[in-house]
Design an enzyme around this catalytic site. Structure first.
Site, short mmCIF file in Angstrom:
data_model
loop_
_atom_site.label_atom_id
_atom_site.label_comp_id
_atom_site.label_asym_id
_atom_site.label_seq_id
_atom_site.Cartn_x
_atom_site.Cartn_y
_atom_site.Cartn_z
N HIS A 127 -43.96 13.69 57.25
CA HIS A 127 -42.74 13.72 56.43
C HIS A 127 -42.65 12.54 55.46
CE1 HIS A 127 -41.25 17.08 58.64
NE2 HIS A 127 -41.13 16.41 59.78
N ASP A 164 -47.72 21.63 63.01
CA ASP A 164 -46.43 21.10 63.49
C ASP A 164 -45.32 22.11 63.12
OD1 ASP A 164 -45.18 18.08 64.19
OD2 ASP A 164 -43.83 19.36 63.02
N HIS A 166 -42.53 21.61 61.95
CA HIS A 166 -41.82 21.22 60.73
C HIS A 166 -42.79 21.22 59.54
CE1 HIS A 166 -39.64 19.26 64.13
NE2 HIS A 166 -38.63 19.85 63.52
N ASP A 248 -44.73 20.72 68.52
CA ASP A 248 -43.31 21.03 68.67
C ASP A 248 -42.96 22.47 68.34
OD1 ASP A 248 -43.98 20.39 66.08
OD2 ASP A 248 -42.45 18.83 65.82
ZN LIG Z 1 -42.46 18.24 63.91
#
Ligand SMILES: [Zn+2]
Length: 314
Positions: A127, A164, A166, A248
């Site tokens: 991120h 991931d 995200h 995740d």
């Molecule tokens: Zn994540």
């Protein structure tokens, strides 16, 4: 059986964003404890070096690097760089080791002493934007390693795959201008950080986002990779593949709503190894249920040891 480097450092455990934060030191302790089984005796265990300022500047502007490196919170002090991204006394050193670990993973296979590598590091990186910490991430470790693969080793075609849960907004934004990079991500959408639609294809048409709906599980995940992600990766014919390995998307994870089983992480590891062109390394990103994280990361590493790396380019 592959020679697998396990690259980590105790400094990555020492990063503590404070009580109740999901990106906690126990995450890395759980991953490393899961790799203490006799099945992992063959791992080539190496210390993650600190990324140098020059290496961090492969991605981040000098002023950003300086600002982070000059943060020296006192014992017990926590500073919030954004609502989720908390820096304590050990955090910047950990982030330097995380980026250095990703770089060292690339070096391990390019130097030839390992066939593949897993950097068990934190904080995560995907991120972090070029000039902005966010989403638990300070330095964009995988993007730094991708640029390093090019500058240090002269590799022309560098792929990053991110499973991931995200979307890796930072990695995408850093790499999307350059057709020598390919970024492919599967992730829950909508979800944090709000980016990652299929319409984002990169300035160089080198981005492939595979958004999945909340509640999707193995079938949708595997179909997205089988029908879109893996063919695109094979078509790109990377000189190296760097994996942003977040766990995740597991059904037990508290931060998102995909419903992958532990076995799905073994499956994607096998598929990526087969599509990698022979050179693949992996870097830990998210994963916030400690038991699911430990089991999924252990299976990932098990497959790195036992799986089949295709070798056309070696
Ligand atoms: Zn994540």
């Amino acid at each position: 059986m592959n020679r697998v480097a396990l690259i980590t450092h105790q400094a990555c455990v020492a990063h503590d964003p404070g009580p109740g934060h999901p990106e906690c030191p126990d995450r890395l302790r759980a991953v490393l404890a899961g790799l203490e089984h006799p099945d992992f005796v063959s791992l080539l265990r190496e210390q993650a070096p600190e990324a140098t300022e020059v290496q961090l500047q492969l991605v981040h502007p000098p002023a950003y690097v300086e600002a982070l490196l000059s943060l020296h919170p006192e014992h017990g002090e926590l500073r919030a760089l954004d609502p989720d991204t908390i820096v304590g006394p050990g955090s910047v050193a950990a982030a330097r080791r995380a980026a250095g670990g990703a770089i060292a993973a690339v070096d391990a296979i390019m130097e030839g002493w390992a066939d593949t590598a897993f950097a068990a590091v934190r904080p995560p990186g995907h991120h972090a934007e070029a000039a902005q910490a966010m989403g638990f991430c300070l330095f964009s470790s995988v993007a730094i390693a991708a640029r390093h693969a090019r500058t240090r080793w002269g590799l022309q075609r560098v792929a990053v795959v991110d499973f991931d849960v995200h979307h890796g907004n930072g990695t995408q934004h850093i790499l999307e201008q350059d057709p020598g990079f390919l970024y492919i991500s599967s992730h829950q959408y909508p979800c944090y950080p709000g980016t990652g639609t299929a319409l984002e294809t990169g300035a160089a048409h080198n981005v492939l986002n595979l958004p999945l709906n909340p509640g999707d599980g193995s079938t949708a995940f595997r179909a997205a990779w089988e029908h879109q992600g893996l063919p695109a990766l094979r078509d790109f014919a990377p000189d190296i593949l760097i994996v942003s390995a977040g766990f995740d998307a597991h059904k037990a994870d508290p931060l998102a709503q995909l419903r992958l089983e532990t076995e799905d992480f073994g499956w994607i590891t096998d598929q990526l190894m087969a599509a990698s062109g022979g050179r693949m390394v992996s870097v830990l990103e998210g994963g916030y249920d400690l038991a699911a994280l430990a089991a999924s990361a252990a299976l990932h590493v098990r497959r790195l040891i036992a799986g089949q790396l295709t070798c056309e380019k070696k």
